[in-house]
Write a protein that holds these residues in place. Structure first.
Motif, short mmCIF file in Angstrom:
data_model
loop_
_atom_site.label_atom_id
_atom_site.label_comp_id
_atom_site.label_asym_id
_atom_site.label_seq_id
_atom_site.Cartn_x
_atom_site.Cartn_y
_atom_site.Cartn_z
N ASP A 379 -3.39 -1.33 5.51
CA ASP A 379 -4.83 -1.19 5.41
C ASP A 379 -5.55 -0.57 6.54
O ASP A 379 -6.57 0.12 6.14
CB ASP A 379 -5.12 -2.90 5.24
CG ASP A 379 -6.51 -3.01 4.76
OD1 ASP A 379 -7.03 -2.33 3.81
OD2 ASP A 379 -7.43 -3.88 5.48
N ALA A 382 -5.02 2.97 5.80
CA ALA A 382 -5.93 3.53 4.73
C ALA A 382 -7.33 3.86 5.27
O ALA A 382 -8.02 4.64 4.80
CB ALA A 382 -5.87 2.52 3.87
N LYS A 383 -7.89 3.01 6.28
CA LYS A 383 -9.19 2.96 6.57
C LYS A 383 -9.37 4.12 7.62
O LYS A 383 -10.30 4.82 7.56
CB LYS A 383 -9.70 1.63 7.13
CG LYS A 383 -9.79 0.41 6.45
CD LYS A 383 -10.11 -0.81 6.95
CE LYS A 383 -10.29 -1.99 5.85
NZ LYS A 383 -10.69 -3.25 6.67
N MET A 387 -8.26 6.80 2.75
CA MET A 387 -7.11 6.67 1.83
C MET A 387 -7.18 5.12 1.30
O MET A 387 -7.42 4.35 1.81
CB MET A 387 -5.93 7.11 2.13
CG MET A 387 -5.67 8.52 2.76
SD MET A 387 -4.15 8.81 3.71
CE MET A 387 -3.12 8.79 2.28
N THR A 388 -6.67 5.21 -0.11
CA THR A 388 -6.38 3.75 -0.76
C THR A 388 -5.18 3.35 0.09
O THR A 388 -4.31 4.13 0.58
CB THR A 388 -6.35 4.08 -2.16
OG1 THR A 388 -5.41 4.68 -2.60
CG2 THR A 388 -7.79 4.45 -2.60
N LYS A 389 -4.88 1.97 -0.05
CA LYS A 389 -3.63 1.46 0.34
C LYS A 389 -2.48 1.78 -0.48
O LYS A 389 -1.33 2.31 0.07
CB LYS A 389 -3.68 0.04 0.18
CG LYS A 389 -4.54 -0.72 1.16
CD LYS A 389 -4.67 -2.34 1.14
CE LYS A 389 -3.36 -3.03 1.37
NZ LYS A 389 -3.55 -4.35 1.45
N GLU A 391 -2.34 4.98 -1.82
CA GLU A 391 -2.02 6.59 -1.40
C GLU A 391 -1.25 6.29 -0.18
O GLU A 391 -0.30 7.30 -0.09
CB GLU A 391 -3.52 7.16 -1.21
CG GLU A 391 -4.06 7.47 -2.44
CD GLU A 391 -5.42 8.14 -1.96
OE1 GLU A 391 -6.02 8.86 -3.06
OE2 GLU A 391 -6.04 7.75 -1.12
N VAL A 392 -1.60 5.44 0.75
CA VAL A 392 -0.76 5.29 1.96
C VAL A 392 0.71 5.02 1.71
O VAL A 392 1.74 5.59 2.19
CB VAL A 392 -1.17 4.18 2.95
CG1 VAL A 392 -0.09 4.05 4.01
CG2 VAL A 392 -2.55 4.60 3.22
#
Length: 418
Positions: A379, A382-383, A387-389, A391-392
């Motif tokens: 998380d 991602a921040k 990115m979204t979780k 995507e990570v």
């Protein structure tokens, strides 16, 4: 510990359908190039091919196909094996019914940890000077400089846009001609004396510049020779470095920066953050170096070879991104891959030693990382990178355990720092 104790020999046998499939793949590849009277390449029946060439002709290629199966089988049958380097592989025996591979495995060496708590190692203090802030802002201003056409004569620091051609004994020499060349006066781009003789010239002026090439000039035809450059100034440009005004702050596009004081405060914060990161990195390195002094590890040569090879490959990628091939680098530096590996050997040894120390502390301290901690770290990433979780997770793919390992390492560092 004897070095031989870090080595283990394992024989893996591939037979039955797996070996038959590998032989069949090898046949199809060999048959596609085979020259057999009465048949086009790739069209000869298998029995005809074997009669002509013999099944032995397929063994080496089939061995290449089966080796992945063998390595997978090795791992599945030895799940507790702690492999520390790329296995050394050779073929023990081979025939039409089976193949036996001999894997020489380098095992993770024993680590006898020294003292790793309460170490007398201090983190360096970080300060930011006024000069550092000023230099950083000057670099920013330099980035936004403009070249403005001026009416006056060439001065030091100006850019003269020139046509020129060089002559030796009245004959133009190769590489001595260009048009509309932008030359910054004072950059020392040209041979000594050239730029100085442009000072005072104006747009439209023409001049013959008499010079002598340096004795150490790279061209044998020109070193130490008297030459004449015929020069015409087409334009004179003044380098305008922006003032710290509203327009400059808008060009920077930095949120909340609308004054010199605000910019200095932000630059100071940025420099401090960078210095803090470097100080933290050095602090960790110093802690590990101190632990290493009293830690005993017999590191196998194969581990060092693996690490140096990895470092060389990383170096190749780095210079290729700069448009330099490894062949060019070797030519420029009069070196080769062996000399490059020798240069990395000491650093490779240090990396391995520190990694083994960290992993041993994880083991002795029984450090664990929960799924919730991994999810929280994902998380954060991602921040940080917008990115979204998902995507990570996709970015890490099968290497998602790297996140878990990084968190374990961070817990080790927390212990070392006390």
């Amino acid at each position: 510990m004897e070095k031989s104790k870090n080595l283990k020999e394992i024989i893996i046998k591939i037979e039955g359908n797996d070996w038959e499939d590998s032989l069949d793949k090898a046949f199809k590849k060999a048959n596609s190039k085979a020259k057999i009277d009465g048949f086009r390449p790739g069209k000869a029946p298998k029995d005809i091919y074997l009669k002509h060439y013999g099944i032995e002709s397929l063994f080496m290629e089939a061995a290449n196909y089966a080796v992945d199966l063998a390595y997978t089988k090795l791992l599945n049958e030895n799940k507790d094996l702690q492999i520390a380097a790329q296995p050394i592989l050779d073929i023990k025996s081979i025939d039409e019914k089976y193949i036996e591979y001999r894997f020489t495995i380098t095992l993770k060496p024993e680590v006898k940890l020294g003292k790793y708590k309460g170490l007398d190692v201090k983190k360096g203090k970080v300060t930011v000077t006024k000069k550092e802030i000023e230099e950083s802002i000057d670099h920013m201003r330099e980035h936004y400089k403009e070249n403005i056409i001026k009416e006056g004569s060439v001065e030091k620091g100006d850019i003269a846009v020139i046509d020129f051609e060089g002559f030796k004994d009245g004959v133009a020499f190769e590489g001595g001609k260009d048009e509309n060349y932008s030359l910054e006066i004072g950059s020392n781009t040209f041979i000594p004396g050239f730029e100085d003789q442009l000072i005072g010239m104006k747009a439209g002026d023409e001049k013959d510049i008499n010079l002598k090439f340096p004795e150490d000039y790279h061209s044998e035809d020109l070193k130490g020779k008297d030459v004449v450059f015929k020069v015409k100034v087409n334009e004179v440009k003044e380098v305008k470095i922006p003032d710290l005004d509203k327009e400059f702050f808008e060009d920077l596009g930095m949120e909340g920066i609308d004054s010199k004081e605000a910019l200095e405060a932000q630059v100071k914060e940025n420099i401090k953050a960078s210095k803090d990161a470097k100080a933290e990195e050095k602090y960790i390195d110093d802690l590990l170096a101190e632990i290493a002094k009293s830690t005993t590890i017999d590191i196998p040569d194969t581990m060092i070879d693996d690490e140096t090879t990895r470092m060389v490959e990383q170096f190749k990628e780095q210079i290729s991104m700069q448009g330099i091939s490894i062949e060019q680098f070797y030519q420029y530096t009069n070196s080769n891959e062996d000399t490059l590996k020798d240069q990395y050997k000491e650093e490779a040894l240090k990396r391995i030693k520190y990694r083994l120390i960290i992993e041993q502390i994880i083991k002795e301290e029984k450090i664990e990382v929960s799924d919730e901690e991994v999810d929280q770290k994902i998380d954060e990433l991602a921040k940080k990178y917008n990115m979204t979780k998902e995507e990570v997770k996709k970015q890490y793919g099968e290497n998602i355990d790297y996140i878990k390992y990084d968190l374990e390492v961070q817990k080790v560092f927390d212990i070392l720092k006390g």
